[in-house]
Structures are given as C-alpha cells and as structure tokens.
Design an enzyme around this catalytic site. Structure first.
Site, short mmCIF file in Angstrom:
data_model
loop_
_atom_site.label_atom_id
_atom_site.label_comp_id
_atom_site.label_asym_id
_atom_site.label_seq_id
_atom_site.Cartn_x
_atom_site.Cartn_y
_atom_site.Cartn_z
N HIS A 1 0.85 -1.22 0.00
CA HIS A 1 0.00 0.00 0.00
C HIS A 1 0.88 1.25 0.00
CE1 HIS A 1 -3.80 2.15 1.63
NE2 HIS A 1 -2.89 3.10 1.40
N HIS B 1 -4.45 -1.09 6.19
CA HIS B 1 -3.97 -0.25 7.31
C HIS B 1 -4.89 -0.35 8.53
CE1 HIS B 1 -6.84 2.42 5.41
NE2 HIS B 1 -6.01 2.84 4.47
N ALA C 1 -4.09 14.50 6.04
CA ALA C 1 -3.78 13.23 6.71
C ALA C 1 -2.75 12.48 5.90
CB ALA C 1 -5.05 12.40 6.84
N HIS D 1 2.73 14.39 1.82
CA HIS D 1 2.08 15.69 1.57
C HIS D 1 3.16 16.75 1.77
CE1 HIS D 1 -2.14 14.35 1.54
NE2 HIS D 1 -1.81 13.52 2.51
C1 NCD Z 1 -3.80 8.90 2.57
C2 NCD Z 1 -3.44 9.97 1.56
O1 NCD Z 1 -2.94 11.00 1.96
O2 NCD Z 1 -3.65 9.73 0.36
N1 NCD Z 1 -3.73 9.45 3.89
C3 NCD Z 1 -3.56 8.78 5.03
O3 NCD Z 1 -3.60 9.37 6.09
N2 NCD Z 1 -3.33 7.48 5.03
C4 NCD Z 1 -5.11 8.36 2.25
C5 NCD Z 1 -5.40 7.03 2.86
O4 NCD Z 1 -4.72 6.04 2.61
O5 NCD Z 1 -6.36 6.94 3.62
ZN ZN Z 2 -3.37 4.99 2.00
#
Ligand code: NCD
Ligand code: ZN
Length: 345
Positions: free
Chosen positions: A13, A174, A263, A251
């Site tokens: 993932h 996850h 997130a 990010h």
């Molecule tokens: C992921 C994202 O930023 O694309 N963010 C995260 O907190 N895991 C999205 C996801 O996998 O839920």
């Molecule tokens: Zn993810």
C-alpha cells in the site's frame, strides 16, 4: 543478532502521487522494496485501465536503473465502475486490484462509494475472477466518533461483504484496532489485513505530545495503546493473515502544518529500519520476513521475491534525514522518536 538477511520486502500500500512529488518519493520506496501496490487516489482518481497504464508509465520513468521494482496498479471503485471494463484491465494484467474508498473517508475520496449495495455486481465479478479488493475500512457518518470508524465499518459493511461473497479476496488495509485484528484473524479464509509501521510504532498520544503534531496525523487515525499492542501481536508473531502495507502518504510540509492539515505519514525512507527495531524490541526478529516479504505475496497468490536484503545493527542509533526537498517545499520524513539501530545495507 547483529545482521539479518531477509527476502526483499514488498509494500502492499503506497501513495506515489504525481508530478514533482512522484519524482522525489518513488526512489525512497524502490530502494528497499521489490513491488508495491500503488493507490489510485490522485486528483482526479485512476478510474480505468487506460489511466492506470499511463500512471504506471509515469512511475516507471522515475525508477532508478539500479532498482529492480514493479509497481502494481489499482483502480478506484465508484458507484459507476463498469464491471466488464474492470475485468478486462485485470485480465490483461494492467491492473492488480480495485480499491474501495467509502466516500469522504480520507484524502481525495470524494468520488468514493456511498452505498456498498450499488457495487455488489462489481464485487461479484471480482470474486468470480479472483481479483483482490482493497478496502479503506472506515465509515464516514458525521455522528460516528473518528476513533470508532473502523470498528463500525467492520460491523456495518465488511461483515456484509464477507458473508455475501466469502470467496472474494479482500485486504482490509492499514488496520488500527484490536477489533480488526480479531475480525480478520477469525474471519473468512480470504480476508487478510495490512498494517503500517506508524500504527505499530505509535499510539494516539503521539498526535498531541506537548502540542498538536500534524506529522503524526493520518487516516485511519492512531488509536489507544491497547490497539497498538494488538497490532504488534499479530504482526510480530508471524500470523499469515497480516502483512506490511506502509500507507506511505506524502504531503508537502505546508499542507500538513496547516489550519486544516492533510492526513498522511511519509514513512518510506526508514520503514524497514523501524520495523526491524520494533520486531527486535518484541524479540521477534525471526518473524520480520514473514510480515514484510512472505505473507502478502501468499495472500495475493504471487511468487515471493528472489532477491534478498541485508539489515545490520549499528553501534549507535541511525540518523534520520528530516525531509526530502520538492522544489522550494519539502516532505517531512516519519521519525518514530525511539532509537533505531538497524540499517539496510
Ligand atoms: C492517505 C493519503 O494521503 O492519500 N492518507 C492517510 O492518512 N493514510 C489516504 C489514505 O490512505 O487513507
Ligand atoms: Zn493509504
């Protein structure tokens, strides 16, 4: 043990993003992993085989020549996904799996699924042909507490899917709760789960130590210590139903350190070192390889990797780089803030 050789890991993932971020993050994954399942939540999302092929080509251009790596592509399911098109792209080998995001669950999930019943014909087709379903397992109703969203998803949606389609190959991705470990462990033969390094390393206090910590904010959100312990148990004891999916989710710093921060934890750089340290701390280094390199391949029915990697224990904790530069911004690198002595040679 000062040295450990393991089968080269796979990451089941990852978020590679696109454009400038793609260029910077791909080599961080390809240096240690042989394969990765690439998430389709771009803006706009990867909705069909053609888009998946084009995205894969963009990724392959960036893989350093010395890294032997295969990206496994996914399609983002919507209530309008065409089941025969999905089948064709799977059959032709362009797409490895389909991803179910409940609408609004996480970053770029607005076009996700609102009503699971609407995609049942697609899921039936997937079950018939053996195509894996990857699930972001959280409900999104405003009245459900953010810390309970995974458990409620299991009760309200996952259980329904598993009972309707026991032969469907599912990865609950996850996972973050004790309830999820139990549901998967005791559930269908075809139901497996992935676990991230940050959910093994941290509990929810880490979002709030001495102030708000945007770099430890991810979805599903970190949970209580008892949940972290439950994840540790199934990961470190070699349980075949659980394997690594890093959910490395870069990010830009400014998008994380923000009044409405994104997130995602970017953990690709030191993932294997951190996991080796955690497994050593729980005296289970002998099971690291099952978690990183064997269980996932077996679930997906593909060969384990031929290559191996060597992990060595250093005298002093390894120094983590703080960030990767992207133009005039940067991506902050996950640091679990406990000493990590293991280094990938
Ligand atoms: C992921 C994202 O930023 O694309 N963010 C995260 O907190 N895991 C999205 C996801 O996998 O839920
Ligand atoms: Zn993810």
């Amino acid at each position: 043990m000062e040295e450990l050789e393991i089968i080269k890991p796979d990451d089941w993932h990852v978020h590679f993003r696109d454009n400038d971020i793609l260029k910077v993050v791909v080599p961080e994954t390809t240096k240690h992993f042989a394969r990765a399942i690439v998430m389709p939540n771009l803006t706009p999302p990867i909705l069909n085989g053609k888009q998946a092929i084009e995205y894969k080509e963009r990724i392959i251009k960036i893989i350093p020549k010395t890294h032997n790596f295969e990206p496994l592509m996914t399609i983002y399911l919507t209530e309008n996904t065409n089941k025969s098109e999905l089948y064709d792209s799977y059959q032709e080998g362009h797409v490895f799996a389909a991803k179910l995001y409940p609408a609004g669950a996480t970053t770029n999930s607005d076009s996700g699924v609102r009503d699971i019943k609407k995609i049942m014909p697609v899921l039936e087709k997937m079950a018939k042909v053996g195509m894996p379903l990857l699930i972001h397992g959280e409900v999104t109703h405003k009245e459900i507490d953010i810390f309970d969203r995974e458990k409620v998803f299991i009760d309200q949606n996952l259980d329904f899917i598993c009972k309707e389609l026991p032969e469907l190959k599912i990865t609950l991705e996850h996972i973050t709760t004790k309830e999820a470990t139990e549901y998967v462990d005791e559930g269908n033969e075809n139901l497996f789960a992935s676990i991230t390094p940050h959910h093994l390393a941290l509990n929810r206090n880490s979002i709030f130590v001495g102030g708000i910590r945007p770099h430890n904010y991810c979805l599903p959100i970190l949970k209580r210590e008892k949940h972290r312990k439950a994840l540790i148990k199934v990961a470190t004891n070699g349980n075949r139903k659980f394997f690594l999916g890093t959910d490395t989710a870069p990010h830009l710093k400014g998008d994380k350190e923000n009044a409405c921060g994104c997130a995602g934890v970017f953990n690709a750089s030191y993932c294997i070192s951190i996991l080796a340290q955690i497994f050593e701390n729980y005296k289970c280094l002998q099971n690291l390889e099952k978690f990183t390199s064997i269980n996932g391949a077996q679930h997906y029915g593909i060969p384990i990797n031929n290559e191996k990697i060597l992990i060595k224990k250093e005298k002093n904790p390894i120094l983590f780089k703080k960030s990767l530069s992207v133009g005039c911004s940067e991506i902050v690198v996950f640091n679990p803030e406990f000493p990590v002595f293991w280094k990938v040679a």
